[in-house]
Scaffold this active site. Sequence first.
Site, short mmCIF file in Angstrom:
data_model
loop_
_atom_site.label_atom_id
_atom_site.label_comp_id
_atom_site.label_asym_id
_atom_site.label_seq_id
_atom_site.Cartn_x
_atom_site.Cartn_y
_atom_site.Cartn_z
CB SER A 1 -0.97 -0.04 1.19
OG SER A 1 -2.02 0.88 1.03
CG ASP B 1 -6.67 -3.32 -3.03
OD1 ASP B 1 -7.30 -2.44 -2.39
OD2 ASP B 1 -5.45 -3.51 -2.89
CG HIS C 1 -5.52 -2.73 0.59
ND1 HIS C 1 -4.79 -2.38 -0.52
CD2 HIS C 1 -5.02 -1.98 1.62
CE1 HIS C 1 -3.89 -1.46 -0.19
NE2 HIS C 1 -4.00 -1.21 1.09
#
Length: 279
Positions: A99, A230, A259
């Site tokens: 991320s 995601d 995610h």
Amino acid sequence: MSSNFITTKDGTEIFYKDWGPKDAQPVVFHHGWPLSSDDWDAQMLFFLHQGFRVIAHDRRGHGRSSQTETGNEMNTYAADVAELVAHLDLKNAIHVGHSTGGGEVARYVAQHGGGGRVAKAVLMGAVPPIMVKTENNPGGLPIEVFDGFRAALATNRAQFFRDVPAGPFYGFNREGAQVSEGVIQNWWRQGMMGGTKAHYDCIKAFSETDFTEDLKAIDVPVLVMHGDDDQIVPIADSAHLAIKLLKNGTLKVYEGLPHGMATTHADIVNADLLAFFKA
């Protein structure tokens, strides 16, 4: 095993873990927002037992590091990593970023990764090339989405940090999902350890930083891993674009995964990471 702090040039204390043989190949893990190095527990233990030297730090303003007022942007995040790498004298390292941490990896490898410091990199559910919608990135998320993050954080951070993991982060809002209250509470715990000012600033860092030139500059092999469900970093405007910019990239898409797949599907993720490390 050890966990320590370094003090950066601007006086920020950065917490880090450094486990395993010092002569083994190092793997450096970069966490997402608003978490800490603890988010890599399932990977740190696995790769330690595979014989690697595993390192993870709490980004400035996050976890046990200083709750910084300034420097909460990508250039400083990458410079902090460079100071940690120099302190530990890491060579031939593999950098894995999730991320926001994927953005940090891209910026670090592009700007500081020369001289044999970096062997490979992994971008997992990562924010590059750029998240926000712009004239050059028409498929991005509108700025209003990130303004909403800022408003929610400023109004009631504790509730916001409960709602994100209970919903889209791990896909726990999907029908049939196996919801783990422990995982939700651990996300909340990590988030609430950090500083609200740093977390607020980091929203701009992860959403508005353009990593296009960083991706183009990276020469080492890069594995891009992304779940196609995601809900935090949509795959169409991240991994599918990033792979086109990398000189030596491989894209692996995970059907139906969220995610936070490194936590919810650690067995799948770890096996693929290990194969890439050893390739």
